[in-house]
Write a protein that holds these residues in place. Structure first.
Motif, PDB file in Angstrom:
ATOM      1  N   THR A   1      30.255  39.684  36.954  1.00 39.43           N
ATOM      2  CA  THR A   1      31.055  38.563  37.574  1.00 39.43           C
ATOM      3  C   THR A   1      31.390  37.360  36.650  1.00 39.43           C
ATOM      4  OG1 THR A   1      29.294  37.119  38.433  1.00 39.43           O
ATOM      5  CG2 THR A   1      30.178  39.214  39.644  1.00 39.43           C
ATOM      6  N   SER A   2      32.092  36.406  36.739  1.00 41.46           N
ATOM      7  CA  SER A   2      32.247  35.039  35.937  1.00 41.46           C
ATOM      8  C   SER A   2      30.968  34.426  36.128  1.00 41.46           C
ATOM      9  CB  SER A   2      33.484  34.382  36.607  1.00 41.46           C
ATOM     10  OG  SER A   2      33.223  34.116  37.958  1.00 41.46           O
TER      11      SER A   2
ATOM     12  N   ASN B   1      48.250  29.161  31.686  1.00 39.57           N
ATOM     13  CA  ASN B   1      47.072  29.097  32.298  1.00 39.57           C
ATOM     14  C   ASN B   1      47.105  30.235  33.367  1.00 39.57           C
ATOM     15  OD1 ASN B   1      48.375  28.279  34.907  1.00 39.57           O
ATOM     16  ND2 ASN B   1      47.911  26.073  34.349  1.00 39.57           N
ATOM     17  N   PHE B   2      45.755  30.482  34.033  1.00 37.79           N
ATOM     18  CA  PHE B   2      45.929  31.605  34.904  1.00 37.79           C
ATOM     19  C   PHE B   2      46.967  31.707  35.969  1.00 37.79           C
ATOM     20  CE2 PHE B   2      44.093  33.984  38.564  1.00 37.79           C
ATOM     21  CZ  PHE B   2      44.017  35.080  38.315  1.00 37.79           C
TER      22      PHE B   2
ATOM     23  N   GLY C   1      40.372  37.183  36.316  1.00 34.46           N
ATOM     24  CA  GLY C   1      40.166  35.755  35.736  1.00 34.46           C
ATOM     25  C   GLY C   1      39.641  35.629  34.478  1.00 34.46           C
ATOM     26  N   SER C   2      39.342  37.093  33.895  1.00 33.61           N
ATOM     27  CA  SER C   2      38.629  37.276  32.551  1.00 33.61           C
ATOM     28  C   SER C   2      39.903  37.434  31.427  1.00 33.61           C
ATOM     29  CB  SER C   2      37.844  38.496  32.510  1.00 33.61           C
ATOM     30  OG  SER C   2      38.703  39.677  32.802  1.00 33.61           O
ATOM     31  N   VAL C   3      39.658  37.367  30.267  1.00 32.51           N
ATOM     32  CA  VAL C   3      40.417  37.362  29.189  1.00 32.51           C
ATOM     33  C   VAL C   3      39.927  38.595  28.158  1.00 32.51           C
ATOM     34  CG1 VAL C   3      41.814  36.301  27.227  1.00 32.51           C
ATOM     35  CG2 VAL C   3      41.387  34.890  29.336  1.00 32.51           C
ATOM     36  N   ARG C   4      40.962  39.393  28.056  1.00 30.33           N
ATOM     37  CA  ARG C   4      40.483  40.698  27.234  1.00 30.33           C
ATOM     38  C   ARG C   4      41.754  41.242  26.274  1.00 30.33           C
ATOM     39  NH1 ARG C   4      35.755  42.829  30.628  1.00 30.33           N
ATOM     40  NH2 ARG C   4      35.957  41.617  32.513  1.00 30.33           N
TER      41      ARG C   4
ATOM     42  N   PHE D   1      36.830  37.975  25.760  1.00 26.06           N
ATOM     43  CA  PHE D   1      36.592  36.406  25.826  1.00 26.06           C
ATOM     44  C   PHE D   1      35.994  35.963  26.880  1.00 26.06           C
ATOM     45  CE2 PHE D   1      40.629  36.230  23.068  1.00 26.06           C
ATOM     46  CZ  PHE D   1      39.988  36.368  21.954  1.00 26.06           C
ATOM     47  N   GLY D   2      35.227  36.627  27.823  1.00 23.61           N
ATOM     48  CA  GLY D   2      34.661  36.373  28.973  1.00 23.61           C
ATOM     49  C   GLY D   2      35.597  35.556  30.098  1.00 23.61           C
ATOM     50  N   PHE D   3      35.268  34.752  30.578  1.00 18.02           N
ATOM     51  CA  PHE D   3      35.914  34.070  31.889  1.00 18.02           C
ATOM     52  C   PHE D   3      36.121  32.542  31.535  1.00 18.02           C
ATOM     53  CE2 PHE D   3      33.760  37.518  33.662  1.00 18.02           C
ATOM     54  CZ  PHE D   3      34.610  38.192  34.624  1.00 18.02           C
TER      55      PHE D   3
END
Length: 342
Positions: free
Chosen positions: A155-156, A259-260, A300-303, A324-326
């Motif tokens: 999870t984040s 942004n998200f 919400g993660s960036v990959r 890149f994580g969250f």
């Protein structure tokens, strides 16, 4: 006895359909023993999510009177066997969640093979075809195996936040399912190296190590799938190892500095949805998606997925999905990966 055989060595499956070849015994009067036709190397039927596949089960003549054939699926996580279909040769009845997607192939009078359409992730596992004929009952087992990809998931809020049931739900939310131990082991043989322990569907906890190192068990331990064994499904907390297969749809990238929330709207305005983690891994595995651009995903993660490692794309020697994580969902820095079923 010995009225049941499987022609697993003649079974082929494809994304659009399946093909099984029935071959009559060369000497019907003295058929070979059942076990000679059940070599373990031929008991696995391969397919992908969304495919149509046939599990072969053929009765040997003469067919006994008043017989029934029962197909069932073994559910190791629940320690139970679930009936899928029962037939008496003239009629059949289906049961459970698989019922609407299964039927008998019945290409000839002795054919009791089970056809599954639109294969789902949960369809993978061991199936049993049982001839019920009084005292002469017999059965054979086949394993339906999906081609796919295993990925670690957390999870984040950081690592080790899932109990077993939460891990199972987290994988489902990312268009995947908890991996089996066998799937995790296969992924390790293909190069999966991960230092955090995670749940698998059997309720045990493991982590795969290619390069022995501190603090992943130490440098002196040999590479392998390290095991914590069975843990308390409600109290103990770890990460999850998820499994995804091919998807009916397309994952693609929209460039931008969003942004998200803006990323989510960009996909919606394009007639798509923001991609889930399992969908991105499936696109990397089966569609060979290769981009050096970090993009938002549904959790919400960036990959970003890399097929050909190169300078400036993570600096790692192996292909994979980089993370890149969250980051903060307010950061206007990334593009987005969208998923469309068109």
């Amino acid at each position: 006895m010995h009225h049941l055989l499987v022609l697993a060595s003649f079974c082929l499956s494809s994304l659009s359909g399946s093909l099984a070849i029935y071959q009559r015994p060369t000497n019907p009067a003295t058929p070979p023993p059942l076990q000679h036709l059940l070599d373990p190397i031929h008991k696995i039927v391969h397919t992908q999510r969304g495919a149509t596949v046939t599990l072969p089960c053929v009765l040997r003549a003469p067919v006994p009177q008043n017989y029934k054939v029962r197909w069932s699926k073994v559910e190791p996580a629940e320690y139970m066997e679930v009936v899928v279909l029962i037939t008496n040769g003239a009629h059949h009845k289906t049961y459970g969640p698989l019922g609407s997607r299964v039927h008998l192939r019945h290409s000839h009078r002795y054919d009791a093979s089970l056809t599954i359409s639109n294969v789902a992730l949960d369809d993978e596992g061991r199936y049993r075809c049982q001839l019920i004929n009084g005292l002469e009952d017999e059965s054979l087992s086949l394993v339906l195996q999906l081609d796919g990809v295993v990925f670690p998931y957390q999870t984040s809020h950081g690592r080790y936040r899932f109990n077993y049931f939460e891990a199972k739900q987290a994988c489902q939310q990312q268009d995947s399912r908890l991996a089996t131990y066998g799937q995790l082991y296969k992924a390790w043989t293909e190069g999966l190296d991960w230092c955090n322990a995670g749940w698998v569907i059997e309720g045990t906890v493991h982590y795969p190590i290619i390069n022995s190192r501190e603090p992943c068990g130490g440098r002196l331990l040999l590479p392998g799938v390290r095991s914590y064994g069975a843990k308390d499904k409600s109290k103990d907390r770890f990460d999850a190892f998820c499994f995804s297969s091919a998807v009916k749809g397309r994952v693609y990238f929209i460039r931008g500095h969003m942004n998200f929330k803006e990323a989510t709207l960009a996909c919606q305005n394009d007639g798509a949805t923001i991609a889930k983690v399992g969908q991105l891994y499936a696109a990397w595995k089966f569609s060979r998606l290769d981009r050096c651009d970090g993009g938002w995903l549904e959790d919400g993660s960036v990959r970003y997925p890399i097929i050909t490692p190169r300078t400036g794309c993570g600096g790692l020697p192996d292909p994979g999905v980089r993370s890149f994580g969250f980051p903060s969902k307010l950061r206007k820095k990334y593009g987005v990966y969208c998923f469309s079923v068109k």
